[in-house]
Design an enzyme around this catalytic site. Structure first.
Site, PDB file in Angstrom:
ATOM      1  N   GLY A  98       0.275  -1.258  -0.168  1.00  0.00           N
ATOM      2  CA  GLY A  98      -0.434  -0.061   0.186  1.00  0.00           C
ATOM      3  C   GLY A  98       0.330   1.002  -0.075  1.00  0.00           C
TER       4      GLY A  98
ATOM      5  N   SER B 202       2.373   5.265   1.299  1.00  0.00           N
ATOM      6  CA  SER B 202       2.744   5.621   2.378  1.00  0.00           C
ATOM      7  C   SER B 202       1.824   6.031   3.320  1.00  0.00           C
ATOM      8  CB  SER B 202       4.210   6.590   2.099  1.00  0.00           C
ATOM      9  OG  SER B 202       3.830   6.866   3.260  1.00  0.00           O
TER      10      SER B 202
ATOM     11  N   SER C 178      -0.642   4.289   4.172  1.00  0.00           N
ATOM     12  CA  SER C 178      -1.688   3.526   4.158  1.00  0.00           C
ATOM     13  C   SER C 178      -2.261   2.336   5.730  1.00  0.00           C
ATOM     14  CB  SER C 178      -1.858   2.923   3.469  1.00  0.00           C
ATOM     15  OG  SER C 178      -0.828   2.058   3.148  1.00  0.00           O
ATOM     16  N   GLY C 179      -1.211   2.390   6.366  1.00  0.00           N
ATOM     17  CA  GLY C 179      -1.133   1.283   8.231  1.00  0.00           C
ATOM     18  C   GLY C 179      -0.921   0.784   7.719  1.00  0.00           C
TER      19      GLY C 179
ATOM     20  N   SER D  87       2.592  -0.446   8.165  1.00  0.00           N
ATOM     21  CA  SER D  87       3.824  -0.711   9.958  1.00  0.00           C
ATOM     22  C   SER D  87       2.623  -1.494  11.024  1.00  0.00           C
ATOM     23  CB  SER D  87       4.263   0.199   9.846  1.00  0.00           C
ATOM     24  OG  SER D  87       5.475   0.630   8.789  1.00  0.00           O
TER      25      SER D  87
ATOM     26  N   ASP E 127      12.495  -0.019   6.077  1.00  0.00           N
ATOM     27  CA  ASP E 127      13.275   1.142   6.367  1.00  0.00           C
ATOM     28  C   ASP E 127      14.029   0.733   7.344  1.00  0.00           C
ATOM     29  OD1 ASP E 127      11.633   3.079   5.178  1.00  0.00           O
ATOM     30  OD2 ASP E 127       9.689   3.326   6.550  1.00  0.00           O
TER      31      ASP E 127
HETATM   32  N1  LIG Z   1      -6.265   1.596  10.041  1.00  0.00           N
HETATM   33  C1  LIG Z   1      -5.881   2.817  10.871  1.00  0.00           C
HETATM   34  N2  LIG Z   1      -7.260   4.046  11.402  1.00  0.00           N
HETATM   35  C2  LIG Z   1      -6.397   5.125  11.638  1.00  0.00           C
HETATM   36  N3  LIG Z   1      -5.652   5.758  11.381  1.00  0.00           N
HETATM   37  C3  LIG Z   1      -4.055   4.766  10.871  1.00  0.00           C
HETATM   38  C4  LIG Z   1      -4.536   2.966  10.865  1.00  0.00           C
HETATM   39  N4  LIG Z   1      -3.554   3.016   9.647  1.00  0.00           N
HETATM   40  C5  LIG Z   1      -2.667   3.303  10.415  1.00  0.00           C
HETATM   41  N5  LIG Z   1      -3.045   4.286  10.662  1.00  0.00           N
HETATM   42  C6  LIG Z   1      -2.356   5.872  10.913  1.00  0.00           C
HETATM   43  O1  LIG Z   1      -1.299   6.210  10.215  1.00  0.00           O
HETATM   44  C7  LIG Z   1      -0.091   6.465  10.829  1.00  0.00           C
HETATM   45  C8  LIG Z   1       0.714   5.839   9.683  1.00  0.00           C
HETATM   46  O2  LIG Z   1       0.620   4.383   9.380  1.00  0.00           O
HETATM   47  P1  LIG Z   1       1.539   3.305   9.072  1.00  0.00           P
HETATM   48  O3  LIG Z   1       3.040   3.930   9.813  1.00  0.00           O
HETATM   49  O4  LIG Z   1       1.112   1.659  10.036  1.00  0.00           O
HETATM   50  O5  LIG Z   1       1.964   3.704   7.407  1.00  0.00           O
HETATM   51  P2  LIG Z   1       2.582   2.352   6.622  1.00  0.00           P
HETATM   52  O6  LIG Z   1       1.631   2.611   5.592  1.00  0.00           O
HETATM   53  O7  LIG Z   1       3.383   1.740   7.229  1.00  0.00           O
HETATM   54  O8  LIG Z   1       3.567   3.527   6.534  1.00  0.00           O
HETATM   55  P3  LIG Z   1       5.158   4.141   5.575  1.00  0.00           P
HETATM   56  O9  LIG Z   1       4.807   3.342   4.404  1.00  0.00           O
HETATM   57  O10 LIG Z   1       5.067   5.405   5.309  1.00  0.00           O
HETATM   58  O11 LIG Z   1       6.085   3.944   6.762  1.00  0.00           O
HETATM   59  C9  LIG Z   1       0.484   6.681  11.564  1.00  0.00           C
HETATM   60  O12 LIG Z   1       0.334   7.682  12.600  1.00  0.00           O
HETATM   61  C10 LIG Z   1      -1.279   4.949  12.147  1.00  0.00           C
HETATM   62  O13 LIG Z   1      -1.487   5.321  13.731  1.00  0.00           O
END
Ligand SMILES: Nc1ncnc2c1ncn2[C@@H]1O[C@H](COP(=O)(O)OP(=O)(O)OP(=O)(O)O)[C@@H](O)[C@H]1O
Length: 205
Positions: free
Chosen positions: A28, A30, A32-33, A35, A55
Site C-alpha cells: 500500500g 505510504s 496507508s497503515g 506497519s 526502512d
Molecule cells: N486503520 C487505521 N486507522 C487510523 N489511523 C491509522 C490506521 N492505520 C494506521 N494509522 C495511522 O496512520 C499513520 C501511518 O501508519 P503506518 O506507519 O502504519 O503506515 P505505513 O503504511 O507503514 O506508512 P509508511 O510506508 O510511510 O511507513 C500512523 O500515524 C498510524 O497511527
C-alpha cells in the site's frame, strides 16, 4: 571430514529441508497503515513471524552524503537486497511479514521472480486519498504528497489474495481478517495468477 563429524555438524545445524516460510506481503502507499497492521499481526499470529521492513534496511546504511547518481544506485540496490533477504528468510523456513510500496513496476517483477508464489499471501492495504493525506499531514515525518504520488502505481497490477480498507477498519481488525484468511487460502494464489499473467516476470532490476 569424517562421517562422525559430518553427523555432529548435522545435529548442530538441523535442516528441515522441505519446509518454507509463508510471506504475508502487505502492499500500500505510504501512510496507508502497513506497519500498524504488521505490528498487530506479530502480536496475534500463532506461528513465529518476522516483520521485515525496508526502512530497517535503509537505517542500516552509513549516513554520509553521496552524489545523486550514486544515491539512486544505492537506493535501488537496497530494495533489491531487501527482496533477496525476504526470499532468503522464507527459503530457510521463516515466516515473514513484508510491508512494501509497489510504486515502481520493477519492484513487483523482482518479487515475482524471487518469491515462491504459492507461499505468498498478497494483501492490498487500501486507504482513500483524503485519509492518507490527513494521516501524512498529522504524522509530519513523510514528504507532503508522497502517498498521493504513489496511489496510481501501487495497486496497478489489480490482483490480491485479500484486501483491507484502513479507513474503515483499525489495524487490529485488518490483522484479524488476514489471520482468519490464512487457513483458507484458495489456489492459485495472487502471485501464481500474476506470474501467469506476466510469464516473463524476470526483474529488469
Ligand atoms: N486503520 C487505521 N486507522 C487510523 N489511523 C491509522 C490506521 N492505520 C494506521 N494509522 C495511522 O496512520 C499513520 C501511518 O501508519 P503506518 O506507519 O502504519 O503506515 P505505513 O503504511 O507503514 O506508512 P509508511 O510506508 O510511510 O511507513 C500512523 O500515524 C498510524 O497511527
Amino acid at each position: 571430514m569424517s562421517e562422525a563429524s559430518c553427523s555432529e555438524l548435522d545435529d548442530r545445524h538441523p535442516d528441515p529441508g522441505a519446509s518454507r516460510g509463508t510471506v504475508i506481503f502487505l502492499n500500500g502507499t505510504s501512510s496507508s497503515g502497513k506497519s500498524s497492521i504488521a505490528n498487530e499481526l506479530l502480536r496475534i499470529l500463532d506461528e513465529p513471524y518476522f516483520h521485515l521492513a525496508v526502512d530497517a534496511f535503509h537505517a542500516m546504511r552509513t549516513r554520509q552524503e553521496m552524489p545523486p547518481e550514486q544515491l539512486t544506485t544505492v537506493l535501488h540496490n537496497t530494495w533489491r537486497g531487501y527482496h533477496r533477504a525476504v526470499a532468503g528468510m522464507a527459503a530457510a523456513g521463516n515466516n515473514v511479514v513484508v510491508d512494501h510500496v509497489l510504486s515502481e513496476e520493477w519492484r513487483l517483477l523482482d518479487c515475482l521472480d524471487l518469491f515462491v508464489p504459492q507461499d505468498v499471501v498478497f494483501v492490498g492495504v487500501r486507504c482513500p486519498r483524503d485519509e492518507v493525506e490527513r494521516r501524512e499531514r498529522k504524522r509530519g515525518d513523510r514528504p507532503p504528497g508522497l502517498a498521493v504520488r504513489q496511489l496510481a502505481q501501487v495497486h496497478a497490477h489489480g490482483v490480491y489474495d485479500v484486501e483491507c480498507d484502513t479507513s474503515r477498519a483499525d489495524p487490529g481488525q485488518c490483522a484479524r481478517l488476514i489471520k482468519e484468511f490464512l487457513p483458507h487460502r484458495p489456489l492459485p494464489t495472487a502471485f501464481q495468477r500474476l506470474r501467469e499473467k506476466i510469464p516473463d516476470a524476470v526483474s529488469p532490476g
